[in-house]
Scaffold this motif. Structure first.
Motif, PDB file in Angstrom:
ATOM      1  N   LYS A   4       0.843  -1.286  -0.060  1.00  0.00           N
ATOM      2  CA  LYS A   4       0.064  -0.161   0.016  1.00  0.00           C
ATOM      3  C   LYS A   4       0.818   1.180  -0.199  1.00  0.00           C
ATOM      4  N   GLN A   5       2.141   1.246   0.862  1.00  0.00           N
ATOM      5  CA  GLN A   5       2.748   2.297   0.767  1.00  0.00           C
ATOM      6  C   GLN A   5       3.676   2.466  -0.516  1.00  0.00           C
ATOM      7  N   SER A   6       3.866   1.513  -0.993  1.00  0.00           N
ATOM      8  CA  SER A   6       4.501   1.574  -2.399  1.00  0.00           C
ATOM      9  C   SER A   6       3.622   1.902  -3.387  1.00  0.00           C
ATOM     10  N   TYR A   7       2.389   1.776  -3.392  1.00  0.00           N
ATOM     11  CA  TYR A   7       1.502   2.483  -4.429  1.00  0.00           C
ATOM     12  C   TYR A   7       1.394   3.931  -4.159  1.00  0.00           C
ATOM     13  N   LEU A   8       1.151   4.356  -3.033  1.00  0.00           N
ATOM     14  CA  LEU A   8       1.012   5.468  -2.462  1.00  0.00           C
ATOM     15  C   LEU A   8       2.143   6.345  -2.880  1.00  0.00           C
ATOM     16  N   LYS A   9       3.540   5.952  -2.687  1.00  0.00           N
ATOM     17  CA  LYS A   9       4.483   6.487  -2.976  1.00  0.00           C
ATOM     18  C   LYS A   9       4.417   6.722  -4.562  1.00  0.00           C
ATOM     19  N   SER A  10       4.254   5.840  -5.491  1.00  0.00           N
ATOM     20  CA  SER A  10       4.120   5.830  -6.911  1.00  0.00           C
ATOM     21  C   SER A  10       3.367   6.739  -7.196  1.00  0.00           C
ATOM     22  N   TRP A  11       2.016   6.915  -6.826  1.00  0.00           N
ATOM     23  CA  TRP A  11       0.868   7.641  -6.932  1.00  0.00           C
ATOM     24  C   TRP A  11       1.177   9.198  -6.947  1.00  0.00           C
ATOM     25  N   LEU A  12       1.846   9.507  -5.703  1.00  0.00           N
ATOM     26  CA  LEU A  12       2.262  10.784  -5.562  1.00  0.00           C
ATOM     27  C   LEU A  12       3.277  11.505  -6.065  1.00  0.00           C
ATOM     28  N   GLU A  13       4.478  10.724  -6.195  1.00  0.00           N
ATOM     29  CA  GLU A  13       5.878  10.842  -6.600  1.00  0.00           C
ATOM     30  C   GLU A  13       5.945  10.867  -8.110  1.00  0.00           C
ATOM     31  N   GLU A  14       5.469   9.671  -8.639  1.00  0.00           N
ATOM     32  CA  GLU A  14       5.790   9.379 -10.113  1.00  0.00           C
ATOM     33  C   GLU A  14       4.841  10.128 -10.987  1.00  0.00           C
ATOM     34  N   GLU A  15       5.330  10.438 -12.204  1.00  0.00           N
ATOM     35  CA  GLU A  15       4.806  11.281 -13.288  1.00  0.00           C
ATOM     36  C   GLU A  15       3.896   9.952 -13.950  1.00  0.00           C
ATOM     37  N   ILE A  16       2.953  10.143 -14.765  1.00  0.00           N
ATOM     38  CA  ILE A  16       2.118   9.125 -15.621  1.00  0.00           C
ATOM     39  C   ILE A  16       3.320   8.890 -16.572  1.00  0.00           C
ATOM     40  N   VAL A  17       3.428   7.772 -16.946  1.00  0.00           N
ATOM     41  CA  VAL A  17       4.430   7.314 -17.995  1.00  0.00           C
ATOM     42  C   VAL A  17       3.517   6.929 -19.217  1.00  0.00           C
ATOM     43  N   LYS A  18       3.589   8.076 -20.276  1.00  0.00           N
ATOM     44  CA  LYS A  18       2.917   7.981 -21.302  1.00  0.00           C
ATOM     45  C   LYS A  18       3.103   6.909 -22.228  1.00  0.00           C
ATOM     46  N   ASP A  19       1.934   6.505 -22.875  1.00  0.00           N
ATOM     47  CA  ASP A  19       1.920   5.244 -23.714  1.00  0.00           C
ATOM     48  C   ASP A  19       2.379   3.857 -23.101  1.00  0.00           C
ATOM     49  N   THR A  20       1.745   3.771 -21.804  1.00  0.00           N
ATOM     50  CA  THR A  20       1.985   2.473 -21.137  1.00  0.00           C
ATOM     51  C   THR A  20       0.519   2.055 -20.753  1.00  0.00           C
ATOM     52  N   ILE A  21       0.478   0.699 -20.589  1.00  0.00           N
ATOM     53  CA  ILE A  21      -0.848   0.040 -20.297  1.00  0.00           C
ATOM     54  C   ILE A  21      -0.570  -0.889 -19.172  1.00  0.00           C
ATOM     55  N   VAL A  22      -1.037  -0.977 -18.093  1.00  0.00           N
ATOM     56  CA  VAL A  22      -1.070  -2.031 -17.234  1.00  0.00           C
ATOM     57  C   VAL A  22      -2.521  -2.866 -17.393  1.00  0.00           C
ATOM     58  N   LEU A  23      -2.040  -3.896 -17.767  1.00  0.00           N
ATOM     59  CA  LEU A  23      -3.218  -5.163 -18.024  1.00  0.00           C
ATOM     60  C   LEU A  23      -3.280  -5.987 -16.604  1.00  0.00           C
ATOM     61  N   ILE A  24      -4.314  -5.939 -15.860  1.00  0.00           N
ATOM     62  CA  ILE A  24      -4.486  -6.764 -14.910  1.00  0.00           C
ATOM     63  C   ILE A  24      -5.510  -7.719 -15.386  1.00  0.00           C
ATOM     64  N   VAL A  25      -5.201  -9.017 -15.462  1.00  0.00           N
ATOM     65  CA  VAL A  25      -5.774 -10.354 -16.206  1.00  0.00           C
ATOM     66  C   VAL A  25      -5.993 -11.460 -15.429  1.00  0.00           C
ATOM     67  N   LYS A  26      -7.168 -11.934 -15.672  1.00  0.00           N
ATOM     68  CA  LYS A  26      -7.287 -13.595 -15.428  1.00  0.00           C
ATOM     69  C   LYS A  26      -7.213 -14.202 -16.689  1.00  0.00           C
ATOM     70  N   GLU A  27      -7.949 -13.579 -17.850  1.00  0.00           N
ATOM     71  CA  GLU A  27      -8.137 -14.408 -18.999  1.00  0.00           C
ATOM     72  C   GLU A  27      -7.255 -13.502 -20.244  1.00  0.00           C
ATOM     73  N   VAL A  28      -5.921 -14.112 -20.260  1.00  0.00           N
ATOM     74  CA  VAL A  28      -4.997 -13.503 -21.251  1.00  0.00           C
ATOM     75  C   VAL A  28      -5.415 -13.579 -22.542  1.00  0.00           C
ATOM     76  N   ALA A  29      -6.190 -14.593 -22.966  1.00  0.00           N
ATOM     77  CA  ALA A  29      -6.729 -14.724 -24.517  1.00  0.00           C
ATOM     78  C   ALA A  29      -7.925 -13.388 -24.639  1.00  0.00           C
ATOM     79  N   PHE A  30      -8.715 -13.194 -23.732  1.00  0.00           N
ATOM     80  CA  PHE A  30      -9.558 -12.175 -23.924  1.00  0.00           C
ATOM     81  C   PHE A  30      -8.665 -10.761 -24.179  1.00  0.00           C
ATOM     82  N   PHE A  31      -7.714 -10.473 -23.395  1.00  0.00           N
ATOM     83  CA  PHE A  31      -6.905  -9.398 -23.490  1.00  0.00           C
ATOM     84  C   PHE A  31      -5.891  -9.161 -24.860  1.00  0.00           C
ATOM     85  N   GLU A  32      -5.806 -10.299 -25.227  1.00  0.00           N
ATOM     86  CA  GLU A  32      -5.084 -10.633 -26.770  1.00  0.00           C
ATOM     87  C   GLU A  32      -5.981  -9.992 -27.914  1.00  0.00           C
TER      88      GLU A  32
END
Length: 121
Positions: A4-32
């Motif tokens: 939780k602290q790692s997330y908060l640090k990233s959320w507060l201190e890191e700029e958004i990295v343009k042209d990046t996608i985080v895929l949180i998946v259970k079904e990889v075939a669907f995301f393909e």
């Protein structure tokens, strides 16, 4: 530092990295398939997250331009200004956290209606 602290640090201190996608998946075939019908997303740098057990995975939630998920995100997730959050639905059983996440989402797509996103995204 816990996750939780790692997330908060990233959320507060890191700029958004343009042209990046985080895929949180259970079904990889669907995301393909999802990425194949969305060429602008397919060209972006993709980070596949299959668990929330590492600081690196959690930090990407706070700095990726796009967050696309077909599963429930951690209770501490909050969409950052400038992020695009897409939630793919595949269930009708929503707990309080999942309902909260839906309020953050820019797009909510039923898994069996992928074509709707293609037409409107």
């Amino acid at each position: 530092m816990n996750l939780k602290q790692s997330y908060l640090k990233s959320w507060l201190e890191e700029e958004i990295v343009k042209d990046t996608i985080v895929l949180i998946v259970k079904e990889v075939a669907f995301f393909e398939k999802f990425l194949s019908v969305n060429p602008s997303l397919k060209r972006m740098k993709q980070y596949l997250i299959d668990s929330f057990d590492s600081a690196e995975n959690i930090e990407w939630l706070g700095k990726a331009e796009y967050v696309i998920s077909d599963t429930e995100l951690p209770t501490f997730f909050a969409k950052k200004a400038g992020q695009i959050y897409i939630q793919i639905l595949h269930t009708e059983n929503y707990n309080a956290n999942f309902k909260r996440l839906l309020l953050h989402a820019d797009y909510i797509i039923e898994q069996n209606n992928l074509e709707i996103l293609t037409e409107n995204f």
